[in-house]
Motif scaffolding. Structure first.
Motif, PDB file in Angstrom:
ATOM      1  N   UNK A   1      22.592 -11.483 -70.220  1.00  0.00           N
ATOM      2  CA  UNK A   1      23.545 -10.651 -70.969  1.00  0.00           C
ATOM      3  C   UNK A   1      23.877  -9.345 -70.225  1.00  0.00           C
ATOM      4  N   UNK A   2      22.877  -8.602 -69.680  1.00  0.00           N
ATOM      5  CA  UNK A   2      23.235  -7.351 -68.986  1.00  0.00           C
ATOM      6  C   UNK A   2      24.227  -7.560 -67.840  1.00  0.00           C
ATOM      7  N   UNK A   3      23.997  -8.608 -67.020  1.00  0.00           N
ATOM      8  CA  UNK A   3      24.929  -8.824 -65.908  1.00  0.00           C
ATOM      9  C   UNK A   3      26.298  -9.282 -66.415  1.00  0.00           C
ATOM     10  N   UNK A   4      26.302 -10.070 -67.489  1.00  0.00           N
ATOM     11  CA  UNK A   4      27.568 -10.509 -68.084  1.00  0.00           C
ATOM     12  C   UNK A   4      28.362  -9.318 -68.615  1.00  0.00           C
ATOM     13  N   UNK A   5      27.651  -8.385 -69.242  1.00  0.00           N
ATOM     14  CA  UNK A   5      28.306  -7.192 -69.789  1.00  0.00           C
ATOM     15  C   UNK A   5      28.868  -6.331 -68.664  1.00  0.00           C
ATOM     16  N   UNK A   6      28.099  -6.208 -67.573  1.00  0.00           N
ATOM     17  CA  UNK A   6      28.556  -5.413 -66.436  1.00  0.00           C
ATOM     18  C   UNK A   6      29.804  -6.023 -65.807  1.00  0.00           C
ATOM     19  N   UNK A   7      29.855  -7.348 -65.746  1.00  0.00           N
ATOM     20  CA  UNK A   7      30.979  -8.019 -65.103  1.00  0.00           C
ATOM     21  C   UNK A   7      32.235  -8.008 -65.953  1.00  0.00           C
ATOM     22  N   UNK A   8      32.059  -8.167 -67.283  1.00  0.00           N
ATOM     23  CA  UNK A   8      33.247  -8.292 -68.126  1.00  0.00           C
ATOM     24  C   UNK A   8      33.651  -6.993 -68.814  1.00  0.00           C
ATOM     25  N   UNK A   9      32.753  -6.020 -68.840  1.00  0.00           N
ATOM     26  CA  UNK A   9      32.978  -4.737 -69.535  1.00  0.00           C
ATOM     27  C   UNK A   9      33.273  -4.950 -71.029  1.00  0.00           C
ATOM     28  N   UNK A  10      32.806  -6.065 -71.567  1.00  0.00           N
ATOM     29  CA  UNK A  10      33.045  -6.357 -72.986  1.00  0.00           C
ATOM     30  C   UNK A  10      32.092  -5.559 -73.870  1.00  0.00           C
ATOM     31  N   UNK A  11      32.470  -5.454 -75.128  1.00  0.00           N
ATOM     32  CA  UNK A  11      31.613  -4.828 -76.118  1.00  0.00           C
ATOM     33  C   UNK A  11      30.378  -5.731 -76.321  1.00  0.00           C
ATOM     34  N   UNK A  12      29.201  -5.122 -76.458  1.00  0.00           N
ATOM     35  CA  UNK A  12      27.946  -5.883 -76.556  1.00  0.00           C
ATOM     36  C   UNK A  12      27.983  -6.906 -77.702  1.00  0.00           C
ATOM     37  N   UNK A  13      28.449  -6.448 -78.869  1.00  0.00           N
ATOM     38  CA  UNK A  13      28.472  -7.324 -80.049  1.00  0.00           C
ATOM     39  C   UNK A  13      29.420  -8.516 -79.825  1.00  0.00           C
ATOM     40  N   UNK A  14      30.599  -8.215 -79.257  1.00  0.00           N
ATOM     41  CA  UNK A  14      31.588  -9.281 -79.003  1.00  0.00           C
ATOM     42  C   UNK A  14      31.023 -10.293 -78.017  1.00  0.00           C
ATOM     43  N   UNK A  15      30.359  -9.777 -76.967  1.00  0.00           N
ATOM     44  CA  UNK A  15      29.776 -10.664 -75.947  1.00  0.00           C
ATOM     45  C   UNK A  15      28.707 -11.556 -76.577  1.00  0.00           C
ATOM     46  N   UNK A  16      27.849 -10.916 -77.377  1.00  0.00           N
ATOM     47  CA  UNK A  16      26.729 -11.631 -78.006  1.00  0.00           C
ATOM     48  C   UNK A  16      27.227 -12.767 -78.900  1.00  0.00           C
ATOM     49  N   UNK A  17      28.244 -12.476 -79.710  1.00  0.00           N
ATOM     50  CA  UNK A  17      28.781 -13.486 -80.637  1.00  0.00           C
ATOM     51  C   UNK A  17      29.452 -14.627 -79.855  1.00  0.00           C
ATOM     52  N   UNK A  18      30.254 -14.251 -78.831  1.00  0.00           N
ATOM     53  CA  UNK A  18      30.966 -15.286 -78.078  1.00  0.00           C
ATOM     54  C   UNK A  18      30.030 -16.119 -77.210  1.00  0.00           C
ATOM     55  N   UNK A  19      28.845 -15.575 -76.933  1.00  0.00           N
ATOM     56  CA  UNK A  19      27.898 -16.299 -76.078  1.00  0.00           C
ATOM     57  C   UNK A  19      27.086 -17.334 -76.870  1.00  0.00           C
ATOM     58  N   UNK A  20      27.052 -17.186 -78.202  1.00  0.00           N
ATOM     59  CA  UNK A  20      26.207 -18.070 -79.031  1.00  0.00           C
ATOM     60  C   UNK A  20      26.479 -19.565 -78.798  1.00  0.00           C
ATOM     61  N   UNK A  21      27.743 -20.043 -78.828  1.00  0.00           N
ATOM     62  CA  UNK A  21      27.950 -21.481 -78.589  1.00  0.00           C
ATOM     63  C   UNK A  21      27.425 -21.937 -77.227  1.00  0.00           C
ATOM     64  N   UNK A  22      27.591 -21.088 -76.192  1.00  0.00           N
ATOM     65  CA  UNK A  22      27.104 -21.440 -74.852  1.00  0.00           C
ATOM     66  C   UNK A  22      25.570 -21.501 -74.828  1.00  0.00           C
ATOM     67  N   UNK A  23      24.934 -20.577 -75.576  1.00  0.00           N
ATOM     68  CA  UNK A  23      23.468 -20.578 -75.663  1.00  0.00           C
ATOM     69  C   UNK A  23      22.977 -21.864 -76.328  1.00  0.00           C
ATOM     70  N   UNK A  24      23.677 -22.259 -77.412  1.00  0.00           N
ATOM     71  CA  UNK A  24      23.295 -23.485 -78.134  1.00  0.00           C
ATOM     72  C   UNK A  24      23.448 -24.703 -77.223  1.00  0.00           C
ATOM     73  N   UNK A  25      24.543 -24.730 -76.440  1.00  0.00           N
ATOM     74  CA  UNK A  25      24.776 -25.868 -75.540  1.00  0.00           C
ATOM     75  C   UNK A  25      23.662 -25.965 -74.489  1.00  0.00           C
ATOM     76  N   UNK A  26      23.303 -24.834 -73.901  1.00  0.00           N
ATOM     77  CA  UNK A  26      22.240 -24.835 -72.881  1.00  0.00           C
ATOM     78  C   UNK A  26      20.903 -25.266 -73.498  1.00  0.00           C
TER      79      UNK A  26
END
Lengths: 131, 168
Positions: B115-140
């Motif tokens: 998550x930290x590197x993803x946030x640094x790369x996309x400059x997204x809001x932490x909450x938005x990143x966390x929510x959008x990452x959930x489906x990818x986390x479930x898939x992995x």
């Protein structure tokens, strides 16, 4: 033992299917007619093209980009489409990408997830991966 | 001789790990990497798996163009979490169900570590990143768990038999 394995697997497959369904079936169709202004800006902040586009109910951002802009190249990443090239901008999605600003706010969604709304302003800005 | 054979074994297993991940890059987060590291940790032990994980992380980032200080250490930690746990307090665990559950959890741990590197790369809001990452986390997590559940027992048997046969 085998039934247990099948039940656990079914649960996991349902989770997997649910997550993929969530990612692939994002509603991205416009709910009404309207007009959207789209600006394409390169890495040096030069405005490459600015266009006001009319859209109809059911249109998607990807469709109107392909119809009104040159050299639009998108790639399916397994779940949705990502914008790699538009006009003279070429990115590889690794060291460079096209940043999407919707009404001057950094979009948390890609071109496949943005629902068109009337008077929306979309800036497509070439950017380097910020590290 | 033992060292040469060990290095050869590590190279072959690294090759399998790396190639399968590259072949599956078209489906984000569906891969056998977690499963293979679980298998390696259990069959060939901590030292060799550590070496494989380290080389795999370096190679993967070199090829994908993300060989960066903000990505490599976090990715390494995410994969290293597997041999670290399975060769220490989970050393005696051989049950595929327990290992599948561990792999499921590891899928989330790996995603959270990135998550930290993803946030640094996309400059997204932490909450938005966390929510959008959930489906990818479930898939992995689910692809990890499914692979371990179905493939761990037969493949660990094959690998152990072959290692024994070739005195490795």
């Amino acid at each position: 033992m085998k039934i247990k394995k099948i039940v656990v697997s079914l649960f996991l497959v349902l989770c997997l299917g649910g997550a993929i369904f969530l990612l692939r079936n994002v509603n991205n169709k416009a709910e009404g007619n309207g007009n959207v202004s789209i600006n394409v800006i390169d890495i040096n902040q030069n405005l490459i093209k600015s266009q006001s586009v009319d859209f109809s109910e059911g249109d998607t951002l990807r469709e109107i980009l392909s119809a009104h802009f040159e050299n639009v190249k998108t790639e399916f990443n397994g779940f949705s489409y990502i914008l790699l090239e538009i006009e003279t901008i070429k990115t590889n999605f690794t060291s460079s990408y096209i940043k999407i600003m919707v009404d001057d706010v950094y979009s948390s969604k890609g071109i496949d997830g943005i629902v068109l709304k009337d008077q929306m302003k979309i800036d497509l800005i070439e950017d380097r991966v910020n590290l | 001789m033992k060292k040469v054979s060990d290095l050869t074994l590590c190279s072959i297993l690294l090759c399998i790990l790396f190639v399968q991940e590259q072949l599956l890059t078209w489906i984000p987060n569906v891969q056998f990497t977690g499963f293979l590291i679980v298998l390696y940790s259990k069959v060939i032990g901590f030292k060799k798996t550590f070496l494989i994980v380290l080389c795999h992380t370096l190679l993967d980032n070199l090829i994908m163009g993300t060989f960066l200080p903000t990505v490599v250490p976090f990715m390494f930690l995410g994969w290293f979490f597997i041999p670290l746990c399975l060769c220490s307090f989970l050393k005696r665990v051989e049950d595929p169900y327990k290992l599948a559950f561990f792999s499921f959890i590891q899928g989330f741990v790996y995603s959270w570590l990135l998550i930290p590197s993803g946030l640094l790369m996309t400059s997204l809001d932490f909450k938005a990143y966390l929510i959008q990452d959930i489906p990818f986390e479930i898939i992995l997590a689910t692809s990890n768990a499914l692979a371990v559940l179905w493939l761990y027992k037969p493949l660990s048997k094959v690998l152990r038999e072959n290692l024994k046969k070739h005195e490795l």
